[in-house]
Design a protein around this motif. Sequence first.
Motif, PDB file in Angstrom:
ATOM      1  N   LYS A  19      36.349  25.842  55.516  1.00  0.00           N
ATOM      2  CA  LYS A  19      37.612  26.558  55.735  1.00  0.00           C
ATOM      3  C   LYS A  19      37.926  26.775  57.216  1.00  0.00           C
ATOM      4  CE  LYS A  19      38.523  29.190  51.551  1.00  0.00           C
ATOM      5  NZ  LYS A  19      38.694  30.524  50.978  1.00  0.00           N
ATOM      6  N   PRO A  20      36.963  27.222  58.025  1.00  0.00           N
ATOM      7  CA  PRO A  20      37.298  27.405  59.439  1.00  0.00           C
ATOM      8  C   PRO A  20      37.748  26.110  60.126  1.00  0.00           C
ATOM      9  CG  PRO A  20      35.243  28.506  58.919  1.00  0.00           C
ATOM     10  CD  PRO A  20      35.627  27.707  57.720  1.00  0.00           C
ATOM     11  N   THR A  21      37.150  24.995  59.730  1.00  0.00           N
ATOM     12  CA  THR A  21      37.550  23.699  60.292  1.00  0.00           C
ATOM     13  C   THR A  21      38.972  23.364  59.896  1.00  0.00           C
ATOM     14  OG1 THR A  21      35.253  22.978  60.099  1.00  0.00           O
ATOM     15  CG2 THR A  21      36.910  21.266  60.460  1.00  0.00           C
ATOM     16  N   VAL A  22      39.326  23.622  58.642  1.00  0.00           N
ATOM     17  CA  VAL A  22      40.681  23.335  58.171  1.00  0.00           C
ATOM     18  C   VAL A  22      41.679  24.248  58.888  1.00  0.00           C
ATOM     19  CG1 VAL A  22      42.223  23.334  56.169  1.00  0.00           C
ATOM     20  CG2 VAL A  22      39.899  22.467  55.946  1.00  0.00           C
ATOM     21  N   TYR A  23      41.327  25.518  59.058  1.00  0.00           N
ATOM     22  CA  TYR A  23      42.211  26.418  59.791  1.00  0.00           C
ATOM     23  C   TYR A  23      42.420  25.937  61.235  1.00  0.00           C
ATOM     24  CZ  TYR A  23      42.358  30.014  56.151  1.00  0.00           C
ATOM     25  OH  TYR A  23      42.583  30.710  54.997  1.00  0.00           O
ATOM     26  N   THR A  24      41.375  25.423  61.848  1.00  0.00           N
ATOM     27  CA  THR A  24      41.497  24.883  63.204  1.00  0.00           C
ATOM     28  C   THR A  24      42.401  23.664  63.222  1.00  0.00           C
ATOM     29  OG1 THR A  24      39.267  25.669  63.713  1.00  0.00           O
ATOM     30  CG2 THR A  24      40.193  23.993  65.171  1.00  0.00           C
ATOM     31  N   LEU A  25      42.239  22.776  62.243  1.00  0.00           N
ATOM     32  CA  LEU A  25      43.098  21.591  62.166  1.00  0.00           C
ATOM     33  C   LEU A  25      44.557  21.986  61.969  1.00  0.00           C
ATOM     34  CD1 LEU A  25      40.852  19.304  59.927  1.00  0.00           C
ATOM     35  CD2 LEU A  25      41.362  18.974  62.360  1.00  0.00           C
ATOM     36  N   VAL A  26      44.789  23.030  61.182  1.00  0.00           N
ATOM     37  CA  VAL A  26      46.157  23.517  60.949  1.00  0.00           C
ATOM     38  C   VAL A  26      46.714  24.096  62.246  1.00  0.00           C
ATOM     39  CG1 VAL A  26      47.512  25.299  59.776  1.00  0.00           C
ATOM     40  CG2 VAL A  26      45.895  23.910  58.478  1.00  0.00           C
ATOM     41  N   ARG A  27      45.914  24.906  62.928  1.00  0.00           N
ATOM     42  CA  ARG A  27      46.374  25.535  64.164  1.00  0.00           C
ATOM     43  C   ARG A  27      46.731  24.487  65.221  1.00  0.00           C
ATOM     44  NH1 ARG A  27      41.931  28.061  65.915  1.00  0.00           N
ATOM     45  NH2 ARG A  27      41.618  26.618  67.605  1.00  0.00           N
ATOM     46  N   LYS A  28      45.949  23.396  65.276  1.00  0.00           N
ATOM     47  CA  LYS A  28      46.210  22.320  66.240  1.00  0.00           C
ATOM     48  C   LYS A  28      47.264  21.339  65.735  1.00  0.00           C
ATOM     49  CE  LYS A  28      41.668  22.372  68.384  1.00  0.00           C
ATOM     50  NZ  LYS A  28      40.462  21.565  68.667  1.00  0.00           N
ATOM     51  N   ARG A  29      47.773  21.589  64.546  1.00  0.00           N
ATOM     52  CA  ARG A  29      48.786  20.748  63.893  1.00  0.00           C
ATOM     53  C   ARG A  29      48.314  19.300  63.729  1.00  0.00           C
ATOM     54  NH1 ARG A  29      53.935  23.360  63.673  1.00  0.00           N
ATOM     55  NH2 ARG A  29      53.842  25.317  64.789  1.00  0.00           N
ATOM     56  N   LEU A  30      47.076  19.142  63.334  1.00  0.00           N
ATOM     57  CA  LEU A  30      46.504  17.821  63.122  1.00  0.00           C
ATOM     58  C   LEU A  30      46.482  17.416  61.652  1.00  0.00           C
ATOM     59  CD1 LEU A  30      43.486  18.044  65.583  1.00  0.00           C
ATOM     60  CD2 LEU A  30      45.651  16.862  65.928  1.00  0.00           C
ATOM     61  N   ILE A  31      46.719  18.370  60.770  1.00  0.00           N
ATOM     62  CA  ILE A  31      46.660  18.117  59.329  1.00  0.00           C
ATOM     63  C   ILE A  31      47.986  18.550  58.705  1.00  0.00           C
ATOM     64  CG2 ILE A  31      45.626  20.362  58.813  1.00  0.00           C
ATOM     65  CD1 ILE A  31      43.904  18.975  56.725  1.00  0.00           C
ATOM     66  N   PRO A  32      48.509  17.768  57.738  1.00  0.00           N
ATOM     67  CA  PRO A  32      49.781  18.154  57.119  1.00  0.00           C
ATOM     68  C   PRO A  32      49.621  19.369  56.214  1.00  0.00           C
ATOM     69  CG  PRO A  32      48.913  16.182  56.069  1.00  0.00           C
ATOM     70  CD  PRO A  32      48.004  16.495  57.217  1.00  0.00           C
ATOM     71  N   CYS A  33      50.428  20.389  56.458  1.00  0.00           N
ATOM     72  CA  CYS A  33      50.344  21.595  55.643  1.00  0.00           C
ATOM     73  C   CYS A  33      51.699  22.297  55.617  1.00  0.00           C
ATOM     74  CB  CYS A  33      49.275  22.542  56.179  1.00  0.00           C
ATOM     75  SG  CYS A  33      49.719  23.276  57.745  1.00  0.00           S
ATOM     76  N   TYR A  34      51.798  23.296  54.752  1.00  0.00           N
ATOM     77  CA  TYR A  34      53.008  24.098  54.598  1.00  0.00           C
ATOM     78  C   TYR A  34      52.580  25.555  54.552  1.00  0.00           C
ATOM     79  CZ  TYR A  34      54.829  19.581  53.264  1.00  0.00           C
ATOM     80  OH  TYR A  34      55.164  18.263  53.271  1.00  0.00           O
ATOM     81  N   LYS A  35      53.399  26.407  55.117  1.00  0.00           N
ATOM     82  CA  LYS A  35      53.065  27.818  55.137  1.00  0.00           C
ATOM     83  C   LYS A  35      54.213  28.611  54.540  1.00  0.00           C
ATOM     84  CE  LYS A  35      51.210  31.383  58.072  1.00  0.00           C
ATOM     85  NZ  LYS A  35      50.773  31.762  59.401  1.00  0.00           N
ATOM     86  N   ASN A  36      53.886  29.472  53.590  1.00  0.00           N
ATOM     87  CA  ASN A  36      54.860  30.348  52.974  1.00  0.00           C
ATOM     88  C   ASN A  36      54.276  31.747  53.057  1.00  0.00           C
ATOM     89  OD1 ASN A  36      56.941  31.470  51.619  1.00  0.00           O
ATOM     90  ND2 ASN A  36      56.598  30.391  49.683  1.00  0.00           N
ATOM     91  N   GLY A  37      54.833  32.544  53.942  1.00  0.00           N
ATOM     92  CA  GLY A  37      54.260  33.865  54.158  1.00  0.00           C
ATOM     93  C   GLY A  37      52.937  33.713  54.887  1.00  0.00           C
ATOM     94  N   LYS A  38      51.878  34.263  54.311  1.00  0.00           N
ATOM     95  CA  LYS A  38      50.559  34.170  54.930  1.00  0.00           C
ATOM     96  C   LYS A  38      49.690  33.093  54.287  1.00  0.00           C
ATOM     97  CE  LYS A  38      50.245  38.914  56.555  1.00  0.00           C
ATOM     98  NZ  LYS A  38      49.412  40.123  56.572  1.00  0.00           N
ATOM     99  N   LYS A  39      50.218  32.402  53.281  1.00  0.00           N
ATOM    100  CA  LYS A  39      49.418  31.407  52.562  1.00  0.00           C
ATOM    101  C   LYS A  39      49.711  30.004  53.053  1.00  0.00           C
ATOM    102  CE  LYS A  39      47.734  31.415  48.620  1.00  0.00           C
ATOM    103  NZ  LYS A  39      47.239  31.402  47.296  1.00  0.00           N
ATOM    104  N   LEU A  40      48.666  29.197  53.119  1.00  0.00           N
ATOM    105  CA  LEU A  40      48.792  27.787  53.459  1.00  0.00           C
ATOM    106  C   LEU A  40      48.779  26.967  52.183  1.00  0.00           C
ATOM    107  CD1 LEU A  40      46.348  27.378  56.454  1.00  0.00           C
ATOM    108  CD2 LEU A  40      48.823  27.169  56.505  1.00  0.00           C
ATOM    109  N   TYR A  41      49.617  25.947  52.155  1.00  0.00           N
ATOM    110  CA  TYR A  41      49.675  25.037  51.010  1.00  0.00           C
ATOM    111  C   TYR A  41      49.546  23.617  51.507  1.00  0.00           C
ATOM    112  CZ  TYR A  41      51.433  29.086  48.512  1.00  0.00           C
ATOM    113  OH  TYR A  41      51.569  30.331  47.963  1.00  0.00           O
ATOM    114  N   PHE A  42      48.971  22.768  50.672  1.00  0.00           N
ATOM    115  CA  PHE A  42      48.779  21.363  50.982  1.00  0.00           C
ATOM    116  C   PHE A  42      49.183  20.546  49.760  1.00  0.00           C
ATOM    117  CE2 PHE A  42      45.694  23.933  53.207  1.00  0.00           C
ATOM    118  CZ  PHE A  42      45.721  23.447  54.498  1.00  0.00           C
ATOM    119  N   PHE A  43      49.467  19.264  49.990  1.00  0.00           N
ATOM    120  CA  PHE A  43      49.678  18.333  48.895  1.00  0.00           C
ATOM    121  C   PHE A  43      48.560  17.299  48.951  1.00  0.00           C
ATOM    122  CE2 PHE A  43      54.086  19.844  49.376  1.00  0.00           C
ATOM    123  CZ  PHE A  43      54.299  20.266  48.073  1.00  0.00           C
ATOM    124  N   GLU A  44      47.955  17.033  47.810  1.00  0.00           N
ATOM    125  CA  GLU A  44      46.796  16.142  47.743  1.00  0.00           C
ATOM    126  C   GLU A  44      47.129  14.758  48.291  1.00  0.00           C
ATOM    127  OE1 GLU A  44      43.566  14.461  44.491  1.00  0.00           O
ATOM    128  OE2 GLU A  44      44.998  16.000  43.904  1.00  0.00           O
TER     129      GLU A  44
END
Length: 125
Positions: A57-82
């Motif tokens: 999880k910390p690695t994924v959060y880092t990738l999200v923060r650096k905008r290296l991984i595709p993700c979506y944020k709604n409020g405080k939750k992160l969402y991904f598509f497989e």
Amino acid sequence: MESNEISFENLPKAVAHLVSEIAIIKLLVEVKQPQQVPQKRIPIDITEACQIIGKAKPTVYTLVRKRLIPCYKNGKKLYFFEEELLEWISKGRKKTLQEIESEATADFKKNFRKTSAEFNLKSKL
């Protein structure tokens, strides 16, 4: 041929008609490609995303923060598509040494032709 027209006398005609209808249906079924049911894009949470890409999880959060991984944020939750995660993984493919060598050879040959042609032009002047 309608069902009320079937009698003992025209039974051979009715059977022949049914046989031809079945042949047409069989042909349609054989020719038709299997229908692909469109998959719904269902978002997954970070826990499932971690399992798919094999990261903590910390690695994924880092990738999200650096905008290296595709993700979506709604409020405080992160969402991904497989599908997007799998595509992201496949884009990170490293080339083999053989692929790198063949590309380098092709570039060298292409550039060598250009430089030799330019050299010949300059020497003629």
